[in-house]
Design a protein around this motif. Structure first.
Motif, PDB file in Angstrom:
ATOM      1  N   LEU A 135       5.730   1.073   6.948  1.00  0.00           N
ATOM      2  CA  LEU A 135       5.941   1.958   5.801  1.00  0.00           C
ATOM      3  C   LEU A 135       7.445   2.230   5.686  1.00  0.00           C
ATOM      4  O   LEU A 135       8.072   2.736   6.619  1.00  0.00           O
ATOM      5  CB  LEU A 135       5.170   3.265   6.001  1.00  0.00           C
ATOM      6  N   LYS A 151      -7.781   0.996   6.303  1.00  0.00           N
ATOM      7  CA  LYS A 151      -7.935   2.429   6.619  1.00  0.00           C
ATOM      8  C   LYS A 151      -7.971   3.266   5.330  1.00  0.00           C
ATOM      9  O   LYS A 151      -8.754   4.215   5.216  1.00  0.00           O
ATOM     10  CB  LYS A 151      -6.782   2.891   7.521  1.00  0.00           C
ATOM     11  N   LEU A 152      -7.132   2.883   4.376  1.00  0.00           N
ATOM     12  CA  LEU A 152      -7.148   3.587   3.093  1.00  0.00           C
ATOM     13  C   LEU A 152      -8.480   3.390   2.377  1.00  0.00           C
ATOM     14  O   LEU A 152      -9.040   4.334   1.799  1.00  0.00           O
ATOM     15  CB  LEU A 152      -6.013   3.072   2.191  1.00  0.00           C
ATOM     16  N   PHE A 180       1.797   3.886   9.062  1.00  0.00           N
ATOM     17  CA  PHE A 180       1.804   2.514   9.593  1.00  0.00           C
ATOM     18  C   PHE A 180       3.237   2.044   9.805  1.00  0.00           C
ATOM     19  O   PHE A 180       4.169   2.509   9.137  1.00  0.00           O
ATOM     20  CB  PHE A 180       1.006   1.559   8.709  1.00  0.00           C
ATOM     21  N   THR A 216      12.765   7.086   1.456  1.00  0.00           N
ATOM     22  CA  THR A 216      12.568   8.285   0.638  1.00  0.00           C
ATOM     23  C   THR A 216      11.903   9.423   1.423  1.00  0.00           C
ATOM     24  O   THR A 216      11.526  10.438   0.834  1.00  0.00           O
ATOM     25  CB  THR A 216      11.674   7.954  -0.576  1.00  0.00           C
ATOM     26  N   PRO A 245      -4.147  -3.587   8.112  1.00  0.00           N
ATOM     27  CA  PRO A 245      -4.865  -2.466   8.758  1.00  0.00           C
ATOM     28  C   PRO A 245      -4.745  -1.161   7.955  1.00  0.00           C
ATOM     29  O   PRO A 245      -5.711  -0.396   7.862  1.00  0.00           O
ATOM     30  CB  PRO A 245      -4.173  -2.341  10.116  1.00  0.00           C
ATOM     31  N   ALA A 246      -3.591  -0.928   7.364  1.00  0.00           N
ATOM     32  CA  ALA A 246      -3.429   0.285   6.543  1.00  0.00           C
ATOM     33  C   ALA A 246      -4.291   0.198   5.291  1.00  0.00           C
ATOM     34  O   ALA A 246      -4.900   1.189   4.865  1.00  0.00           O
ATOM     35  CB  ALA A 246      -1.956   0.472   6.169  1.00  0.00           C
ATOM     36  N   ARG A 299      -2.611  10.461   1.180  1.00  0.00           N
ATOM     37  CA  ARG A 299      -2.162  11.466   2.164  1.00  0.00           C
ATOM     38  C   ARG A 299      -2.099  12.854   1.519  1.00  0.00           C
ATOM     39  O   ARG A 299      -2.602  13.837   2.067  1.00  0.00           O
ATOM     40  CB  ARG A 299      -0.794  11.036   2.698  1.00  0.00           C
ATOM     41  N   SER A 349       7.360  10.056  -5.645  1.00  0.00           N
ATOM     42  CA  SER A 349       8.555  10.495  -4.918  1.00  0.00           C
ATOM     43  C   SER A 349       8.878   9.584  -3.741  1.00  0.00           C
ATOM     44  O   SER A 349      10.015   9.547  -3.286  1.00  0.00           O
ATOM     45  CB  SER A 349       8.351  11.917  -4.372  1.00  0.00           C
ATOM     46  N   HIS A 350       7.856   8.893  -3.232  1.00  0.00           N
ATOM     47  CA  HIS A 350       8.076   8.070  -2.044  1.00  0.00           C
ATOM     48  C   HIS A 350       8.171   6.575  -2.326  1.00  0.00           C
ATOM     49  O   HIS A 350       8.288   5.783  -1.381  1.00  0.00           O
ATOM     50  CB  HIS A 350       6.967   8.334  -1.012  1.00  0.00           C
ATOM     51  N   LEU A 351       8.073   6.184  -3.587  1.00  0.00           N
ATOM     52  CA  LEU A 351       8.214   4.753  -3.875  1.00  0.00           C
ATOM     53  C   LEU A 351       9.618   4.291  -3.506  1.00  0.00           C
ATOM     54  O   LEU A 351      10.608   4.925  -3.886  1.00  0.00           O
ATOM     55  CB  LEU A 351       7.965   4.490  -5.364  1.00  0.00           C
ATOM     56  N   GLU A 353       0.366  -5.045   6.799  1.00  0.00           N
ATOM     57  CA  GLU A 353      -0.123  -3.908   6.007  1.00  0.00           C
ATOM     58  C   GLU A 353      -1.650  -3.888   5.894  1.00  0.00           C
ATOM     59  O   GLU A 353      -2.216  -2.918   5.394  1.00  0.00           O
ATOM     60  CB  GLU A 353       0.485  -3.934   4.594  1.00  0.00           C
ATOM     61  N   ASN A 371      -3.091  -1.616  16.083  1.00  0.00           N
ATOM     62  CA  ASN A 371      -3.094  -2.494  14.913  1.00  0.00           C
ATOM     63  C   ASN A 371      -2.070  -2.117  13.848  1.00  0.00           C
ATOM     64  O   ASN A 371      -2.419  -2.005  12.681  1.00  0.00           O
ATOM     65  CB  ASN A 371      -4.480  -2.473  14.247  1.00  0.00           C
ATOM     66  N   THR A 372      -0.881  -1.936  14.223  1.00  0.00           N
ATOM     67  CA  THR A 372       0.235  -1.585  13.322  1.00  0.00           C
ATOM     68  C   THR A 372       0.150  -0.165  12.769  1.00  0.00           C
ATOM     69  O   THR A 372       0.964   0.235  11.932  1.00  0.00           O
ATOM     70  CB  THR A 372       0.403  -2.558  12.107  1.00  0.00           C
ATOM     71  N   LEU A 373      -0.830   0.612  13.193  1.00  0.00           N
ATOM     72  CA  LEU A 373      -0.951   2.000  12.742  1.00  0.00           C
ATOM     73  C   LEU A 373      -0.315   2.945  13.753  1.00  0.00           C
ATOM     74  O   LEU A 373      -0.027   2.550  14.888  1.00  0.00           O
ATOM     75  CB  LEU A 373      -2.419   2.374  12.541  1.00  0.00           C
ATOM     76  N   VAL A 380       0.825  -1.217   0.000  1.00  0.00           N
ATOM     77  CA  VAL A 380       0.000   0.000   0.000  1.00  0.00           C
ATOM     78  C   VAL A 380       0.856   1.262   0.000  1.00  0.00           C
ATOM     79  O   VAL A 380       0.353   2.350   0.265  1.00  0.00           O
ATOM     80  CB  VAL A 380      -0.993   0.020   1.192  1.00  0.00           C
ATOM     81  N   GLU A 381       2.131   1.140  -0.291  1.00  0.00           N
ATOM     82  CA  GLU A 381       3.008   2.308  -0.251  1.00  0.00           C
ATOM     83  C   GLU A 381       2.510   3.439  -1.168  1.00  0.00           C
ATOM     84  O   GLU A 381       2.367   4.592  -0.740  1.00  0.00           O
ATOM     85  CB  GLU A 381       4.423   1.894  -0.664  1.00  0.00           C
ATOM     86  N   TYR A 417      -0.877   4.858  -0.126  1.00  0.00           N
ATOM     87  CA  TYR A 417      -0.775   5.612   1.134  1.00  0.00           C
ATOM     88  C   TYR A 417      -0.360   7.052   0.845  1.00  0.00           C
ATOM     89  O   TYR A 417      -1.003   8.007   1.281  1.00  0.00           O
ATOM     90  CB  TYR A 417       0.230   4.963   2.103  1.00  0.00           C
ATOM     91  N   TRP A 418       0.726   7.229   0.089  1.00  0.00           N
ATOM     92  CA  TRP A 418       1.241   8.586  -0.139  1.00  0.00           C
ATOM     93  C   TRP A 418       0.300   9.383  -1.043  1.00  0.00           C
ATOM     94  O   TRP A 418       0.151  10.599  -0.880  1.00  0.00           O
ATOM     95  CB  TRP A 418       2.657   8.522  -0.750  1.00  0.00           C
ATOM     96  N   TRP A 474      -1.902   9.928   9.897  1.00  0.00           N
ATOM     97  CA  TRP A 474      -1.653   8.547  10.292  1.00  0.00           C
ATOM     98  C   TRP A 474      -0.619   7.912   9.368  1.00  0.00           C
ATOM     99  O   TRP A 474      -0.524   8.271   8.191  1.00  0.00           O
ATOM    100  CB  TRP A 474      -2.943   7.728  10.330  1.00  0.00           C
TER     101      TRP A 474
END
Lengths: 906, 89
Positions: B78, A183-184, B75, B82, A179-180, A68, A91-93, A177, B60-62, A60-61, A64-65, B73
């Motif tokens: 992550l 959440k996403l 996790f 970078t 839970p993330a 955000r 940029s964050h990969l 990953e 939960n890992t967050l 989910v990288e 996620y960014w 938030w």
């Protein structure tokens, strides 16, 4: 003691009914391997072996960014907000460089990585929330047995194990990953294209019918939120010509020119400012992403003790540092840049079928100059092309199970076209394309799949090279009729200004989607070239995969689906006393289907273009940069790309032929008797009960003899593919109507739809939901593949009779048609066999057929591979427009490929 | 270095090349290795949120990124190679 259960093959043999899986003799008893076999370079072999041992892996990288940044920019124009979110994500990969790679970068940090895009659709994760959480909580049981299952059965993570959670039966995600991910997904509830489209599609009066059609699987999927882009041809020209710095400079200049000005366009003139701002953000994101990889290469060069490896890392860094800003100088840099741009596009949407186009012609300037200057040898270029194949094969498309499994069989359809004509009408085949085919043989992998744009002007040497490649059993190159495709393009895109010259840029997007392209003048070291590139919107969009045979079933049962127990269409309440009345109701139900699906689809795509429009692709394709308009504002040169896609044509034609013959002409059975036999599945068990989806393996029920006669008669009724005017006239009537009917509907871009006739993998699931059909096909079994392939075992008069049947209609009226033939390797041995196969191909092209492709394989090998998949990790087969690893396709399709008629002579 | 349960995994290590969700290549030993097997003496922490001084765990890992102006938030796992705001604990 109970007797042996008889399958249909035994029954047919006893009765002498000539439905056989072989034509033109008997295959040798011993298993025959393919004649041509080649090996990759050691580097490519290692990289491909690693692929064989790799799971499809999600992270989910990126989302996620993206999310955000998106959330930070509330109230910004959507295109700027989305571009900034993409810049942040790129940029964050995390950059990962795998040992031995020459070409680097990827969708995600895993070797075969991908990621969900909840801004398109998050519903799946919400529905599965509990299930995913439970799987994630069950962690800790990472026993050695579980984690040692690496690669078994292909890279699909079909079930959760250890700390790996399966999503959609295909992708694995680390449990930590999950839970993330949830959440996403929650963050996009009510905001995704899926959710917003759904909210507004309910305002379409025919919405309820559309939902029933989807539940009935008369239609396979909705493109707006599943695969909103794809089956198109990318355009690498702008970054290759100007470099990324040059494009940023151009966008800045144009931004200053248009800021605050409408320039006569009161509707979207002002939007150009935001478009150019988004272009800059998108390109900056790509630059940072490339440079992050360069930094990683420098870091690795700094820590490695191996001098050779150190030099390679330095080479990678130097290449990336250059292409992040400038026009490539070498073939390697150009290849790396095109690959990088390709992945950048794939990361902006769920995309399947983003074709690299005529890559051998696009990269020829660098190849030619490098060879001449001694900067590269053919051997070095071949190694790079092999690495390119592995990188493309590592591409995964993350979408739902129905789409990735049911439609795509996990394939990504990155079709590379070769041959065709130049802008001024000469053969466009070149030496680099010969090398691309060589790499396709030495390093056989599903991607990029290859296609030949067959034209009479192509040289014999080139054509025979393509035949040699076919003989490897790779399933590529497929053969497309260049002139037929050009005629289709002129017809569809003439109203948007396409000329014959431009139509010659024709390239295949996705499986075999004829796509509008354009020519571009490229300068390299003072020398001018003309290269082709994509110029049209996706063709993966529109009304997709109408199950032709299922629709006929609903006509026979007054609009009622006996599987879902729903009244899908309003009852027609007609007695269907004549064939004409039956055909009239069929047309009516079909039109109702297209009408409601087109409307709902337009709404979904409208949200996509408003909130989720392409950024990167809208930089690459003409004429976005010139106009200052993105894809959703008709920035592309050609926009009439939405289509109606069908599946199960041969079964529908055969069924109509059986009904016409047995019920209406000969009056041997009443329609009621036919309906009763269909509901009783002609006395057979269901395909699921039998565990096989091919017709000949089906088993009779205890006491199922009552329908033997009617079933025999149905099987013996006229069949498509035999040069039988009775069946062929039905095909022609259908095609003439279908191709014209599609044009009565309009996309959201106010352009007419058109016919698209490929099955991809939908003939499996759509066959699974269809009862027995009047042609004698049994319930749940897979349809015939493609649109021009005969139903397995029913083409009994040889390939030339099949070609005559297939070309009774005008293929230029459709974006494509699809014929697949299975040929035993012994039928085309040696150079004589090669020429026979080329003659066969030419014969079909000269009769006006659009596409033909070959599976050169012994069916016995496929049966053995089904029984022992562990011995066949590298075995590839052609399905319907794509090549895939045998172990990564579902059983419905495996059974169908095995069942296809095997030609013992060509 | 921990995964929240106090145990380091291979994919927490800078020497690890993540091939897929189950395994990767250890650059130190030049071989394929399962993520969820014991790490070795060559372990070098990979920048991840859970190893960052700005990370506050929630559930939960967050967790929360304290360095972000919106305290958004994040996790635990992550990867932060970078991230400009990363500060090793």
């Amino acid at each position: 003691m109970a007797g042996k259960v008889k399958n249909l093959a035994d029954i047919l043999k006893e009765k002498g009914i000539p439905i056989s899986s072989q034509y033109g003799g008997q295959a040798p008893e011993e298993l025959t391997d393919r004649e041509v076999k080649k090996e990759p370079t050691p580097r490519a072999k290692e990289l491909r072996d690693l692929y064989f041992n790799t799971y499809s892996s999600a992270t989910v990288e990126f989302p996620y960014w993206y999310t955000r940044k998106w959330n930070e920019l509330d109230c910004e124009p959507s295109i700027v907000r989305r571009a900034a979110a993409m810049k942040c994500a790129f940029s964050h990969l995390t950059p990962t460089i795998f040992p031995g790679e020459l070409l680097v970068m990827g969708k995600a940090h895993y070797y075969r990585g991908s990621f969900p895009m909840p801004w398109l659709s998050e519903g799946f994760y919400m529905v599965k929330e509990d299930e995913l959480y439970q799987a994630a909580l069950k962690k800790g049981g990472a026993s050695a047995d579980e984690v040692s299952k690496f690669g078994s059965g292909g890279g699909n993570v079909t079930k959760s194990f250890g700390n790996v959670v399966s999503i959609a039966g295909k992708f694995g995600i680390r449990s930590e990953e999950v839970p993330a991910l949830i959440k996403l997904a929650r963050a996009w509830v009510g905001k995704s294209v899926d959710d917003l489209g759904h909210k507004y599609e309910q305002m379409v009066p025919e919405y309820e019918t559309k939902e029933k059609i989807m539940r009935s699987v008369i239609c396979m999927f909705e493109s707006g939120y599943t695969l909103p882009q794809g089956r198109e041809v990318i355009n690498y020209y702008y970054p290759l010509q100007y470099g990324i710095d040059g494009l940023i400079a151009m966008a800045k200049e144009r931004k200053a020119e248009v800021a605050g000005k409408a320039d006569g366009d009161g509707l979207i003139g002002m939007d150009r400012l935001y478009y150019y701002d988004a272009v800059i953000l998108g390109l900056e994101g790509i630059q940072i992403w490339i440079l992050n990889y360069a930094k990683e290469a420098r870091r690795l060069a700094g820590i490695t003790e191996d001098a050779t490896q150190k030099k390679e890392y330095e080479g990678i860094a130097e290449c990336l540092e250059w292409i992040a800003h400038n026009q490539p100088r070498t073939f390697r840099e150009a290849l790396q840049l095109t690959y990088t741009i390709h992945i950048a596009v794939l990361n902006e949407d769920a995309i399947s079928g983003m074709s690299p186009g005529r890559l051998g012609q696009v990269l020829y300037p660098w190849f030619e100059q490098d060879l001449a200057a001694g900067r590269i040898t053919e051997e070095e270029a071949l190694e790079l092309l092999e690495c390119h194949r592995v990188k493309f094969t590592c591409i995964d498309c993350f979408s739902s199970m129905g789409v990735v499994g049911g439609v795509l069989s996990g394939n990504t359809f990155n079709n590379l076209s070769m041959g065709g004509l130049t802008r001024d009408g000469k053969s466009a085949a070149n030496d680099l394309e010969m090398l691309i085919m060589e790499a396709g043989m030495t390093c056989a992998t599903p991607q990029p799949t290859l296609s030949v744009l067959y034209d009479e002007k192509l040289p014999e040497e080139f054509l025979l090279k393509a035949i040699e490649c076919n003989k490897c059993g790779t399933g590529y190159p497929a053969w497309m009729n260049n002139q037929v495709g050009i005629q289709f393009l002129l017809q569809q895109y003439g109203p948007e200004g396409m000329t014959l010259e431009e139509a010659r840029a024709i390239t295949i997007g996705g499986c075999l989607e004829t796509s509008p392209c354009s020519w571009h003048e490229l300068t390299l070291n003072g020398k001018n070239y003309v290269i082709p590139g994509g110029a049209g919107q996706p063709t993966s969009v529109g009304v997709h995969f109408i199950a032709n045979a299922k629709l006929l079933e609903l006509v026979l049962f007054n609009g009622y689906d006996n599987r879902t127990k729903e009244q899908v269409f309003a009852p027609h309440n007609k007695k269907l006393d004549t064939y004409e009345e039956l055909w009239g109701v069929y047309q009516d139900y079909y039109e109702q289907t297209v009408n409601c699906l087109a409307k709902c689809n337009n709404i979904q795509h409208d949200f996509w273009r408003k909130n989720n429009m392409s950024i990167i692709n809208s930089i690459l394709k003409p004429d976005c940069l010139t106009k200052g308009h993105h894809i959703g504002q008709l920035g592309y040169r050609y926009n009439g790309t939405f289509n109606v896609e069908s599946c199960g044509t041969a079964n529908m034609v055969n069924s109509l032929a059986a009904l016409k013959k047995l019920v209406y002409d000969d009056k041997k059975y009443t329609l009621s008797e036919m309906q009763e036999a269909i509901l009783a599945n002609f006395g057979f068990k269901t395909a699921d009960e039998v565990g096989s989806y091919s017709l000949l393996s089906q088993e009779k029920k205890e006491g199922g003899d009552k329908y033997d006669q009617i079933h025999s008669d149905c099987l013996l009724a006229p069949k498509y593919g035999n040069d039988d005017p009775y069946a062929d006239a039905i095909l022609k009537e259908y095609e003439d109507w279908f191709c014209a009917m599609c044009r009565n509907y309009e996309s959201l871009y106010a352009r007419p739809l058109y016919a698209c006739q490929i099955s991809v993998s939908t003939h499996g699931p759509q066959g699974a939901v269809t009862l027995a059909t009047p042609d004698g096909r049994l319930a749940g079994t897979t349809y015939a593949d493609g649109s021009m392939s005969a139903y397995p075992g029913t083409d009994r008069n040889g390939p030339y009779a099949l070609f005559t049947s297939a070309t009774v209609w005008d293929h230029t009226q459709s974006q494509n048609s699809q014929m697949n033939l299975k040929v035993h390797p012994s039928a085309i041995k040696g150079i004589e066999g090669s020429r026979k196969l080329l003659d066969l191909t030419r014969a079909y092209m000269r009769r006006g057929g659009f596409h033909i492709q070959y599976n050169i394989v012994d069916s016995k090998m496929l049966k053995d591979a089904q029984a022992h998949p562990e011995n066949y990790r590298g075995l590839m087969v052609r399905v319907a427009g794509f090549t895939q690893y045998w172990v990564e396709i579902g059983k419905q399709i495996q059974d169908e490929v095995i069942a296809r008629t095997e030609y013992e002579t060509a | 270095m921990s995964n929240g349960n106090g145990t380091a995994r291979h994919n927490d290590c800078r020497n690890f090349v993540p091939v897929d969700v189950a395994k990767g290549i250890c650059r130190a030993k030049n071989k394929l290795i399962a993520i969820d097997t014991p790490t070795c003496e060559n372990f070098t922490a990979l920048p991840k949120c859970k190893n960052c001084a700005n990370f506050t765990a929630t559930e939960n890992t967050l967790g929360i990124c304290e360095a972000d102006k919106n305290k958004t938030w994040v996790f635990e796992d992550l990867i932060a190679v970078t991230c400009d705001m990363y500060q090793a604990r």
